[in-house]
Scaffold this motif. Structure first.
Motif, PDB file in Angstrom:
ATOM      1  N   SER A  51       0.818  -1.205   0.000  1.00 21.56           N
ATOM      2  CA  SER A  51       0.000   0.000   0.000  1.00 21.56           C
ATOM      3  C   SER A  51       0.855   1.260   0.000  1.00 21.56           C
ATOM      4  O   SER A  51       0.518   2.257  -0.648  1.00 21.56           O
ATOM      5  CB  SER A  51      -0.934   0.003   1.215  1.00 21.56           C
ATOM      6  OG  SER A  51      -1.833  -1.069   1.169  1.00 21.56           O
ATOM      7  N   PRO A  89      -6.734  -0.793   6.136  1.00 24.70           N
ATOM      8  CA  PRO A  89      -5.440  -0.159   5.943  1.00 24.70           C
ATOM      9  C   PRO A  89      -5.248   1.002   6.892  1.00 24.70           C
ATOM     10  O   PRO A  89      -6.191   1.691   7.271  1.00 24.70           O
ATOM     11  CB  PRO A  89      -5.503   0.332   4.486  1.00 24.70           C
ATOM     12  CG  PRO A  89      -6.966   0.514   4.237  1.00 24.70           C
ATOM     13  CD  PRO A  89      -7.655  -0.564   5.026  1.00 24.70           C
ATOM     14  N   HIS A 196      -8.045   2.747  -4.273  1.00 24.94           N
ATOM     15  CA  HIS A 196      -8.904   2.107  -3.273  1.00 24.94           C
ATOM     16  C   HIS A 196      -9.104   0.623  -3.571  1.00 24.94           C
ATOM     17  O   HIS A 196      -9.045  -0.222  -2.659  1.00 24.94           O
ATOM     18  CB  HIS A 196     -10.250   2.838  -3.246  1.00 24.94           C
ATOM     19  CG  HIS A 196     -11.187   2.359  -2.187  1.00 24.94           C
ATOM     20  ND1 HIS A 196     -10.869   2.360  -0.850  1.00 24.94           N
ATOM     21  CD2 HIS A 196     -12.466   1.869  -2.268  1.00 24.94           C
ATOM     22  CE1 HIS A 196     -11.888   1.894  -0.145  1.00 24.94           C
ATOM     23  NE2 HIS A 196     -12.861   1.591  -0.984  1.00 24.94           N
ATOM     24  N   VAL A 199      -5.848  -1.264  -2.786  1.00 21.73           N
ATOM     25  CA  VAL A 199      -5.671  -1.428  -1.343  1.00 21.73           C
ATOM     26  C   VAL A 199      -6.581  -2.540  -0.831  1.00 21.73           C
ATOM     27  O   VAL A 199      -6.184  -3.352   0.007  1.00 21.73           O
ATOM     28  CB  VAL A 199      -5.952  -0.105  -0.606  1.00 21.73           C
ATOM     29  CG1 VAL A 199      -6.051  -0.327   0.899  1.00 21.73           C
ATOM     30  CG2 VAL A 199      -4.854   0.912  -0.893  1.00 21.73           C
ATOM     31  N   LYS A 203      -5.512  -6.072   1.030  1.00 20.67           N
ATOM     32  CA  LYS A 203      -6.115  -6.467   2.302  1.00 20.67           C
ATOM     33  C   LYS A 203      -6.705  -7.870   2.215  1.00 20.67           C
ATOM     34  O   LYS A 203      -6.500  -8.698   3.103  1.00 20.67           O
ATOM     35  CB  LYS A 203      -7.202  -5.470   2.692  1.00 20.67           C
ATOM     36  CG  LYS A 203      -7.984  -5.849   3.937  1.00 20.67           C
ATOM     37  CD  LYS A 203      -9.073  -4.836   4.195  1.00 20.67           C
ATOM     38  CE  LYS A 203     -10.006  -5.289   5.306  1.00 20.67           C
ATOM     39  NZ  LYS A 203     -11.108  -4.347   5.540  1.00 20.67           N
ATOM     40  N   GLN A 209      -4.123  -6.225   8.502  1.00 22.59           N
ATOM     41  CA  GLN A 209      -2.764  -5.748   8.688  1.00 22.59           C
ATOM     42  C   GLN A 209      -2.204  -6.223  10.028  1.00 22.59           C
ATOM     43  O   GLN A 209      -2.846  -6.090  11.066  1.00 22.59           O
ATOM     44  CB  GLN A 209      -2.735  -4.225   8.649  1.00 22.59           C
ATOM     45  CG  GLN A 209      -1.337  -3.653   8.793  1.00 22.59           C
ATOM     46  CD  GLN A 209      -1.352  -2.154   8.614  1.00 22.59           C
ATOM     47  OE1 GLN A 209      -2.371  -1.559   8.344  1.00 22.59           O
ATOM     48  NE2 GLN A 209      -0.202  -1.548   8.769  1.00 22.59           N
TER      49      GLN A 209
END
Length: 276
Positions: A51, A89, A196, A199, A203, A209
């Motif tokens: 990211s 994130p 977006h 990301v 994920k 994370q």
């Protein structure tokens, strides 16, 4: 992962947003210039697996439109302001450190009109339109006024609504008072959507994370730093030297992979390591 494979209606929302953007009337030369710049951005992001690297590429892309500052953050469905998030994130932004410090010191995260407006909008909006809106309070206008004193004088924000009420905001800011042209809004909107989705892919492929493990003393130091205390003040509170306080804060910065204590504090909050 393509937009079609996104769960819970995100692809449909993004498709609608793209249709809105592409329907705007752009000069032929501008469309061609956009195709080149945006195509290059897409090509560059294909090989990115983190990211933070993607954020750097988006920052470079935004510079093409005189936007040196960008910010991305996600909120939960019932969240009215930025607070600790254990999932999703971490916040990513390159706003001036001084403004970040002022923003949280004054509690502007609780009255930020960008958050309120993003919840009600499906498409991008100019900050100037929110400022002029009769529904915007004087306290909310003060957030924009103070941001301008730190160099963020005009901007746009792109609401990013996802499945099950998930929600994120991408903002782009300029250092002068100048209205964003429609084509610029379109370019940045499309780039924000792509960011977006990428990301979201990171994920889903890697799970939530991982939260770095901090020592009890590191947690204490970054907690007081998040509350606006200097290293000297932290030393007095914890009974340690200034050098020791700085040592622990630098360790936190390294573990969280950030370049400043302010961003380290914000990231620690969003990861749920500390609570203000």
């Amino acid at each position: 992962m393509t937009a079609v494979s996104q769960p819970g209606g995100l692809a449909t929302r993004v498709s609608d947003q793209f249709s809105f953007a592409s329907s705007m009337h752009l000069p032929k030369a501008a469309k061609e210039a956009f195709a080149v710049a945006f195509g290059r951005f897409l090509d560059q992001t294909d090989a990115v697996a983190q990211s933070e690297q993607l954020f750097d590429l988006l920052s470079a892309f935004a510079l093409n439109f005189d936007c040196p500052w960008i910010a991305y953050s996600s909120l939960t469905p019932d969240q009215r302001f930025f607070k600790p998030l254990r999932r999703g994130p971490a916040v990513m932004l390159n706003y001036p450190d001084e403004w970040q410090e002022r923003y949280f010191e004054m509690g502007y995260d609780r009255i930020d009109p960008i958050i309120k407006t993003s919840r009600k909008r499906a498409g991008p909006f100019r900050w100037s339109d929110v400022y002029k809106d009769t529904g915007t309070t004087e306290d909310e206008r003060r957030v924009f006024d103070e941001a301008a004193t730190f160099g963020l004088r005009s901007g746009i924000s792109v609401p990013l609504h996802g499945p099950h009420g998930s929600f994120a905001i991408m903002s782009f800011a300029q250092p002068w008072n100048r209205e964003f042209q429609n084509r610029t809004v379109t370019y940045l909107q499309l780039a924000a959507f792509h960011f977006h989705l990428r990301v979201a892919k990171f994920k889903s492929s890697s799970g939530f994370q991982e939260v770095p493990k901090l020592s009890p003393r590191e947690i204490e130091c970054i907690l007081w730093a998040a509350r606006g205390k200097s290293s000297w003040e932290i030393g007095k509170i914890l009974g340690i030297s200034v050098n020791t306080a700085n040592f622990h804060i630098k360790n936190v910065m390294q573990k969280l992979n950030v370049a400043s204590r302010t961003v380290a504090a914000i990231k620690a909050v969003h990861l749920g390591i500390i609570e203000l």
